[in-house]
Structures are given as structure tokens and as C-alpha cells.
Write an enzyme that holds these catalytic residues in place. Sequence first.
Site, PDB file in Angstrom:
ATOM      1  N   PHE A  90      68.899  17.822  30.838  1.00  0.00           N
ATOM      2  CA  PHE A  90      69.076  18.569  29.582  1.00  0.00           C
ATOM      3  C   PHE A  90      69.287  17.479  28.420  1.00  0.00           C
ATOM      4  CE2 PHE A  90      69.781  22.449  31.812  1.00  0.00           C
ATOM      5  CZ  PHE A  90      69.416  23.474  31.108  1.00  0.00           C
ATOM      6  N   TYR A 127      69.559  29.962  24.997  1.00  0.00           N
ATOM      7  CA  TYR A 127      68.645  29.128  25.600  1.00  0.00           C
ATOM      8  C   TYR A 127      67.336  30.033  25.794  1.00  0.00           C
ATOM      9  CZ  TYR A 127      71.982  25.898  27.007  1.00  0.00           C
ATOM     10  OH  TYR A 127      72.731  24.743  26.999  1.00  0.00           O
ATOM     11  N   ASN A 181      84.310  28.417  27.001  1.00  0.00           N
ATOM     12  CA  ASN A 181      82.838  28.357  26.923  1.00  0.00           C
ATOM     13  C   ASN A 181      82.232  29.419  28.177  1.00  0.00           C
ATOM     14  OD1 ASN A 181      80.377  27.092  26.584  1.00  0.00           O
ATOM     15  ND2 ASN A 181      80.379  27.040  28.938  1.00  0.00           N
ATOM     16  N   GLU A 182      81.465  30.412  27.480  1.00  0.00           N
ATOM     17  CA  GLU A 182      80.643  31.302  28.189  1.00  0.00           C
ATOM     18  C   GLU A 182      81.621  31.791  29.181  1.00  0.00           C
ATOM     19  OE1 GLU A 182      77.400  29.607  30.091  1.00  0.00           O
ATOM     20  OE2 GLU A 182      76.238  29.313  27.925  1.00  0.00           O
ATOM     21  N   GLU A 193      74.328  19.606  36.262  1.00  0.00           N
ATOM     22  CA  GLU A 193      74.149  20.900  35.908  1.00  0.00           C
ATOM     23  C   GLU A 193      74.440  22.014  37.019  1.00  0.00           C
ATOM     24  OE1 GLU A 193      73.381  22.507  33.139  1.00  0.00           O
ATOM     25  OE2 GLU A 193      72.951  24.462  34.150  1.00  0.00           O
TER      26      GLU A 193
HETATM   27  C1  NOJ Z   1      75.665  26.683  29.450  1.00  0.00           C
HETATM   28  C2  NOJ Z   1      76.684  25.887  29.716  1.00  0.00           C
HETATM   29  O1  NOJ Z   1      77.857  26.032  28.629  1.00  0.00           O
HETATM   30  C3  NOJ Z   1      76.371  24.542  30.090  1.00  0.00           C
HETATM   31  O2  NOJ Z   1      77.468  24.130  30.950  1.00  0.00           O
HETATM   32  C4  NOJ Z   1      75.094  24.179  30.848  1.00  0.00           C
HETATM   33  O3  NOJ Z   1      74.957  22.990  31.515  1.00  0.00           O
HETATM   34  C5  NOJ Z   1      73.881  24.978  30.090  1.00  0.00           C
HETATM   35  N1  NOJ Z   1      74.214  26.185  29.489  1.00  0.00           N
HETATM   36  C6  NOJ Z   1      72.730  24.683  30.795  1.00  0.00           C
HETATM   37  O4  NOJ Z   1      72.363  25.751  31.637  1.00  0.00           O
END
Ligand code: NOJ
Length: 516
Positions: A476, A344, A214-215, A467
Site C-alpha cells: 500500500f 477504501y 483504529n477501526e 498487511e
Molecule cells: C485499514 C487498517 O487500519 C490498516 O491497518 C490496513 O493496513 C489498511 N486498512 C489496508 O487494508
Amino acid sequence: MERRNKFVVVLASAFLFLVQSLLSTTCALHRDHFPPSFLFGTSTSAYQIEGAYQEGNKSLSNWDVFTHSQGMSFCIIHTCLFWFFHCAGGKIKDGSNGDVAADHYHIYMEDIGLMHSLGINSYRFSISWSRILPRGRYGKINPAGIAFYNNLIDSLLLRGIEPFVTLTHYDIPQELEDRYGAWLSPKIQKDFGYFAEVCFSKFGDRVKFWSTFNEPQMMVKNGYGTGEYPPMHRNKEFIAGHNAILSHATAVEIYRKRYQVKQQGMIGIVIFMCWFEPLRNNSLDFLAAQQVMSFQAAWFLDPIIHGDYPPEMRQALGSKLPTFSIKERRKLQYKLDFIGINHYTSLYVRDCTFSPCKSSRNIDESFIYTERNGIPIGKPTAMPNYYVVPYGIEEVVLYTMRRYNNTPMFITENGYAQSSNSSMTELLNDNDRVDSMRQYLTYLNNAMRKGADVRGYFVWSLIDNFEWLYGYTMRFGLHYVDYNTQKRAPKLSARWYEQFLHGVEVQHEHEQVDMI
Ligand code: NOJ
């Protein structure tokens, strides 16, 4: 006569055009605008929701260690590769951690119940590496960890929910950090490959969607570039990124050679992608915006899909960017099956290479703005520098489609942040989140009409959660979490998503949900 016919044709076309335009502006969003096989889901990650940080023989992860050593002050938080300063007393804004988080480890069945009520057909979650392999490849596989994910996967499938699994979402066993510096060492490739293989062999009979990372950009940028995430290194992001890319390749090679034919799944990677608009209407800013896109998404996707780093990065960074050896290039041939996009926000970019800029420069010599002539790019949210800019999702999808030959895509995250300081009524009646989801889905649908092969959309997040550097200060979730009782309550957005997924025409009318 002929003139009359022509006139009728012109009139009819004008009428059709009018009807079409009216339909496209007033037509409610409908589930049927997406293919029946489209995955509609919600996303979470292990560290952010599981809690139980010392249960079931789990070892400490890098995030456990990091959040428990809240000494030094932290400054700044990222958005889209640009660093905005935001200082607080500890590393995590509210001094919190993921020890308990949303306690999902204990009440995952309840959470699956929420998913079932929503009507989603897929759930994206990540596996805690330190639950499965507490000591990486230096110890044994942990049966309790395997059992937890087996139960989760089986219970999801019983409810008709497809598991969409991320192998690592920032958290890794601390032992790998202590032994060899984690992503800074090529040794991590072997460890990641081993972890991936354990997951494929234990869960791959039922899991058909795997993402390696992930990212990874955020993981290495924040952990090894600016030092805001563990292990708090600075200026080493490109070497860490190099090892992450090769770790992805290692896992994909294993999957392709030993599992894919039998298990019939797909494997990909999830990338953080903002959309960047030129600040001014000139070619310098246009080029700058393109360059920032390369530093963000193409940094990882170009090597994996095209076999090397983007030329724009090579040109700007020179020898700071590692090169792929012949052996490493061979590894890259396994590529991926899909691109996961976490989207986002959008931001403006201004050139700083040829134009004077007042503020400090970003690494790629561009500068990022959230406003043009004093007007913000979109509606602000509780997350600094996250704005609601719905057309941005269409742009990132079309960009990805063009640059990567329409590789299948999933929107693996899209979401809206509320401040935890808001009143309970405001938190539950999250009209702004509903508006945001509806608009983003509409623009996603536009991209699909233009030919983009998008196969799924996941809302971040199923429930409120930890977060990262913001701790519990923002929310979220489609479901509110009371962290004292661990009770969940659906927000208006959960009701909206449910109606949408059940095929109800959803013209949003700002209704009310009751307090819990
Ligand atoms: C992307 C991330 O993958 C996630 O872990 C994070 O909570 C969200 N963005 C919101 O910032």
C-alpha cells in the site's frame, strides 16, 4: 429591448454554466482547493511497520503471539462487514509476521526524511501499547518505549509535521488477554484508560490529535466475531464492541477532565467506512444499504455521539446487543471531537430479508455484491473486494455529515493495494494508485464544497508494510520497501503527492520512475 436583454441573460447564463462544467471536468486538482490549515499526511500503524518486537523491553502483543502460532489454517478475510472466503495454510497468507516489518523502530529518522520530502504537514501513527506498558496496568511504565515515541514526536515536529496519534491499532499487550480476556471483560476499560492517561501525560504537550481506536469494528468483528484475528473468538463481537465503546468513553473522560484544557488538543475515533449502493433500484435494497451502513459505522458512532446503539441494530439483534446501564450512559456524555474515516471501497447491497437470496446471509440480513449485471463497481485492486470507486468518498462523508451534525472529520486512511507479485517496474510506476488518489481527492473536495467539515486527508500508507492476514503479499506504500535491505524507494505516487502538496497543477500524465 426587454426581450433582447432576456436573451442576453439566458445566453450569458448558458455560457457561464458551460465554463463551469468545463472547469469542473478538466480543471486539475490543486492544493489550493483545500484550506491552508488542512492536514495532508500519510498513515501507518505500530505493528505494521515498527518491527523490533522484542527490543527496548517491549512485551509480546496479541499480534506477536498470534503470528507466531501459525498452526491452524485460516479462512476468509473481511470487506465491509461481509466475509469472503479465502483459505490458506497458516493464519497469515505468506506465513510472515511483524517481527521486523519495515524496521521503522530503527530507521524512523529516515522515514521522517521521506515525509519531509513529500511535504506532508501531518503523520498518523499508532503507539504500541506493549512498548509503553509491557504488562498493562500490572507493571511499570517502560522508559525505553516512552523514549522511542518522544524521539519520534520531537523529530516530526522539528520538520514541521504534526503528530496524529492512534492509541490502539489492533495490538494490545498479550498479558491483558491472558489475565482477563481483553475486550471481553469490562476490566479492559480501566486498562485502556490507564494507557491513554500515560500517553496524554507523556506526549500530550506536543500531540494535538488523538484517536482512541483504529477501526474498532474490524478489531472486534475479526477478533471476536469470525475468529480471524487474535484472540480468535467467535460470536462475541457485540460484547467486545461494548467494552471498546466504553473504553473510548473512559479515555475521553480522562482527556476532557485532566488534559484537554491545558493541552488544547482534539480527541476522536477512527472508523472503517465503505459506501453501500443498493444493487437494484428498489426500496428494499435501498433500505438494506442503509441498514448495512448502520451495522458498520453507526454501531460505534451512534452510542458515542447519540448515546445508544442505532435503532436498526437493536431491531435486528434484540437481546444479542448489550444495553448501556445508567452509569455507562453517563460515561458516554464525553463523546468525541472528530470522526476519523478510513475509506477504501464501495459495494452493492441486496436485501435478503424479504427477497430470496441464493447465498448465505450476512448478520444484518443483507447481501453484498461487487458487481451489477456482470460489471464490477469500480476498478479492482490487489485487495479482494477493494475497488476504486471515487464517488464513494463523497457519499460516506456526506452520510457522516448528516447523521452526526457535521462533526469535524478527517479521512484518516485512503489507499490502493498492489500485489507484491508485480514486477519492480510496475510497483514503482504505480499509475493506478496516482489515478485513484487524484480522483478520491477530487470527490472529497466535492463533499467539502457541499459543506462537509473535513479537516484532513491521510494516505495509507507512507511505506509498504505488513498487511495483517495478507502479510507482505500486498503493498500500500507511497514508498517501496525492499524487505531484505530495508531500503525505501519513492513510487510515482510519492512524486505525485509531493507535487500536489507543493502546489503544482497535477494533471497526471503517466510518467516513469527509475528502478532502484
Ligand atoms: C485499514 C487498517 O487500519 C490498516 O491497518 C490496513 O493496513 C489498511 N486498512 C489496508 O487494508
